[in-house]
Design a protein around this motif. Structure first.
Motif, PDB file in Angstrom:
ATOM      1  N   UNK A 109       0.937  -1.190   0.016  1.00  0.00           N
ATOM      2  CA  UNK A 109      -0.609  -0.129   0.101  1.00  0.00           C
ATOM      3  C   UNK A 109       0.559   0.584  -0.024  1.00  0.00           C
ATOM      4  N   UNK A 110       2.085   1.192   0.342  1.00  0.00           N
ATOM      5  CA  UNK A 110       2.827   2.362   0.125  1.00  0.00           C
ATOM      6  C   UNK A 110       3.923   2.245  -1.020  1.00  0.00           C
ATOM      7  N   UNK A 111       3.868   1.417  -1.658  1.00  0.00           N
ATOM      8  CA  UNK A 111       4.307   1.479  -2.715  1.00  0.00           C
ATOM      9  C   UNK A 111       6.066   0.937  -2.722  1.00  0.00           C
ATOM     10  N   UNK A 112       6.227  -0.089  -1.747  1.00  0.00           N
ATOM     11  CA  UNK A 112       7.237  -0.622  -1.722  1.00  0.00           C
ATOM     12  C   UNK A 112       7.037  -2.238  -2.432  1.00  0.00           C
ATOM     13  N   UNK A 113       8.101  -2.477  -4.134  1.00  0.00           N
ATOM     14  CA  UNK A 113       7.716  -2.947  -3.977  1.00  0.00           C
ATOM     15  C   UNK A 113       9.280  -4.473  -4.797  1.00  0.00           C
ATOM     16  N   UNK A 114      10.367  -3.021  -3.733  1.00  0.00           N
ATOM     17  CA  UNK A 114      11.315  -4.089  -4.294  1.00  0.00           C
ATOM     18  C   UNK A 114      11.792  -5.024  -2.601  1.00  0.00           C
ATOM     19  N   UNK A 115      12.818  -6.385  -3.172  1.00  0.00           N
ATOM     20  CA  UNK A 115      12.782  -7.016  -2.148  1.00  0.00           C
ATOM     21  C   UNK A 115      13.040  -7.006  -0.756  1.00  0.00           C
ATOM     22  N   UNK A 116      14.254  -6.183  -1.278  1.00  0.00           N
ATOM     23  CA  UNK A 116      15.352  -5.721   0.215  1.00  0.00           C
ATOM     24  C   UNK A 116      14.685  -5.316   1.304  1.00  0.00           C
ATOM     25  N   UNK A 117      13.269  -4.639   1.230  1.00  0.00           N
ATOM     26  CA  UNK A 117      12.945  -4.004   2.686  1.00  0.00           C
ATOM     27  C   UNK A 117      11.474  -5.016   3.261  1.00  0.00           C
ATOM     28  N   UNK A 118      11.327  -6.038   2.080  1.00  0.00           N
ATOM     29  CA  UNK A 118      10.731  -7.628   3.257  1.00  0.00           C
ATOM     30  C   UNK A 118      11.351  -8.108   3.453  1.00  0.00           C
ATOM     31  N   UNK A 119      12.571  -8.213   3.128  1.00  0.00           N
ATOM     32  CA  UNK A 119      13.919  -9.422   3.720  1.00  0.00           C
ATOM     33  C   UNK A 119      13.909  -8.603   5.420  1.00  0.00           C
ATOM     34  N   UNK A 120      14.703  -7.804   4.854  1.00  0.00           N
ATOM     35  CA  UNK A 120      14.916  -6.581   5.924  1.00  0.00           C
ATOM     36  C   UNK A 120      13.568  -6.904   7.183  1.00  0.00           C
ATOM     37  N   UNK A 121      12.678  -6.011   6.716  1.00  0.00           N
ATOM     38  CA  UNK A 121      11.917  -6.114   7.935  1.00  0.00           C
ATOM     39  C   UNK A 121      11.323  -7.222   8.581  1.00  0.00           C
ATOM     40  N   UNK A 122      11.325  -8.692   7.632  1.00  0.00           N
ATOM     41  CA  UNK A 122      10.964  -9.456   8.040  1.00  0.00           C
ATOM     42  C   UNK A 122      12.098 -10.577   9.144  1.00  0.00           C
ATOM     43  N   UNK A 123      13.042 -10.362   8.988  1.00  0.00           N
ATOM     44  CA  UNK A 123      13.917 -10.515   9.417  1.00  0.00           C
ATOM     45  C   UNK A 123      14.335 -10.099  11.080  1.00  0.00           C
ATOM     46  N   UNK A 124      13.937  -8.613  10.899  1.00  0.00           N
ATOM     47  CA  UNK A 124      14.042  -7.279  12.072  1.00  0.00           C
ATOM     48  C   UNK A 124      12.729  -8.181  13.010  1.00  0.00           C
ATOM     49  N   UNK A 175       5.457  -5.827  -7.117  1.00  0.00           N
ATOM     50  CA  UNK A 175       5.420  -5.146  -8.369  1.00  0.00           C
ATOM     51  C   UNK A 175       4.403  -5.086  -9.538  1.00  0.00           C
ATOM     52  N   UNK A 176       4.204  -6.755  -9.329  1.00  0.00           N
ATOM     53  CA  UNK A 176       3.237  -6.621 -10.516  1.00  0.00           C
ATOM     54  C   UNK A 176       1.641  -6.657 -10.714  1.00  0.00           C
ATOM     55  N   UNK A 177       1.499  -6.168  -9.277  1.00  0.00           N
ATOM     56  CA  UNK A 177      -0.026  -5.196  -9.007  1.00  0.00           C
ATOM     57  C   UNK A 177       0.081  -3.941  -8.629  1.00  0.00           C
ATOM     58  N   UNK A 178       1.182  -3.424  -9.115  1.00  0.00           N
ATOM     59  CA  UNK A 178       2.029  -1.902  -8.790  1.00  0.00           C
ATOM     60  C   UNK A 178       2.076  -1.696 -10.588  1.00  0.00           C
ATOM     61  N   UNK A 179       2.277  -2.562 -11.507  1.00  0.00           N
ATOM     62  CA  UNK A 179       2.381  -1.973 -12.552  1.00  0.00           C
ATOM     63  C   UNK A 179       0.401  -1.845 -13.655  1.00  0.00           C
ATOM     64  N   UNK A 180       0.236  -2.889 -13.356  1.00  0.00           N
ATOM     65  CA  UNK A 180      -1.183  -3.325 -13.451  1.00  0.00           C
ATOM     66  C   UNK A 180      -1.773  -1.813 -13.946  1.00  0.00           C
ATOM     67  N   UNK A 181      -2.636  -1.833 -14.847  1.00  0.00           N
ATOM     68  CA  UNK A 181      -3.100  -0.779 -15.652  1.00  0.00           C
ATOM     69  C   UNK A 181      -4.449  -0.832 -15.112  1.00  0.00           C
ATOM     70  N   UNK A 182      -5.002   0.358 -14.748  1.00  0.00           N
ATOM     71  CA  UNK A 182      -6.742   0.269 -14.740  1.00  0.00           C
ATOM     72  C   UNK A 182      -7.349   0.731 -15.903  1.00  0.00           C
ATOM     73  N   UNK A 183      -7.765   0.704 -17.234  1.00  0.00           N
ATOM     74  CA  UNK A 183      -8.035   0.909 -17.939  1.00  0.00           C
ATOM     75  C   UNK A 183      -9.547   1.328 -18.276  1.00  0.00           C
ATOM     76  N   UNK A 184     -10.337   0.982 -17.643  1.00  0.00           N
ATOM     77  CA  UNK A 184     -11.540   1.291 -18.031  1.00  0.00           C
ATOM     78  C   UNK A 184     -12.517   2.596 -17.696  1.00  0.00           C
ATOM     79  N   UNK A 185     -12.412   2.514 -19.081  1.00  0.00           N
ATOM     80  CA  UNK A 185     -13.580   3.572 -19.911  1.00  0.00           C
ATOM     81  C   UNK A 185     -14.320   4.578 -19.448  1.00  0.00           C
ATOM     82  N   UNK A 186     -16.049   3.521 -18.910  1.00  0.00           N
ATOM     83  CA  UNK A 186     -16.400   3.798 -18.376  1.00  0.00           C
ATOM     84  C   UNK A 186     -16.652   3.062 -17.289  1.00  0.00           C
TER      85      UNK A 186
END
Length: 186
Positions: A109-124, A175-186
């Protein structure tokens, strides 16, 4: 239509809405189950390695070294406590779920998509939960034993937490979910 003064959004765009992410609850649940299993497996491996090292060095003949409440006795106790982690899974799994949910579960939800913060905080958080528990029980014997138990528990918790952070990142794939673009027009 013209844009509102000072607005960087085009006239047809509304304010950004909060994105919904898939598989976060599944990732948290599986990561917390895996945390219990990883701590147990790492504790068993560390117990066996310590027994092997003590057998090779000849220290296994002097069991007073482990039972005297010293640093190695505390570390051995932490490894043994960790190897029986699965017996208290009704406490460990919800505790890991809460710790991971309030830390790495909020990262997408904060837009963090790289693996390192997940590993770091899981480890902490793994080091805090496992190290704190084993350190507390080690301190009941003596202060040096508590320091040994804290050291052993922090090692096991950090390693298991990093594995859980990796598992959560692999399940959620932010990263995949943040890259998904919502193209709803109507």
């Amino acid at each position: 239509m013209t844009d509102a003064p000072g607005s960087s959004l085009p006239g047809y765009a509304g304010p950004a809405t909060r994105r919904s992410f898939r598989r976060i609850k599944l990732g948290l649940f599986l990561s917390s189950l895996a945390a219990c299993l990883f701590v147990t497996l790492i504790g068993v491996v560390c117990t066996r390695i310590m027994a092997l090292a003590m057998g090779i060095t000849g220290a296994a003949t002097n069991f007073d070294m482990l039972s005297s409440g010293g640093f190695l006795g505390g570390m051995s106790g932490a490894f043994q406590l960790a190897s029986y982690n699965f017996l208290l899974f009704m406490i460990n799994v919800p505790a890991a779920w809460l710790a991971l949910g309030f830390s790495i579960g909020r990262f997408p939800y904060r837009g963090i998509m790289h693996r390192k913060p997940y590993l770091r905080w899981g480890s902490i958080w793994g080091a805090i939960l496992v190290g704190g528990t084993t350190g507390f029980f080690g301190t009941l014997a003596s202060i040096p034993s508590g320091l040994g138990a804290l050291t052993g528990g922090v090692f096991i918790g950090a390693l298991a937490g990093a594995l859980c952070g990796w598992l959560f990142h692999a399940i959620v794939k932010p990263a995949n979910q943040l890259a998904d673009v919502d193209i709803d027009v109507f």
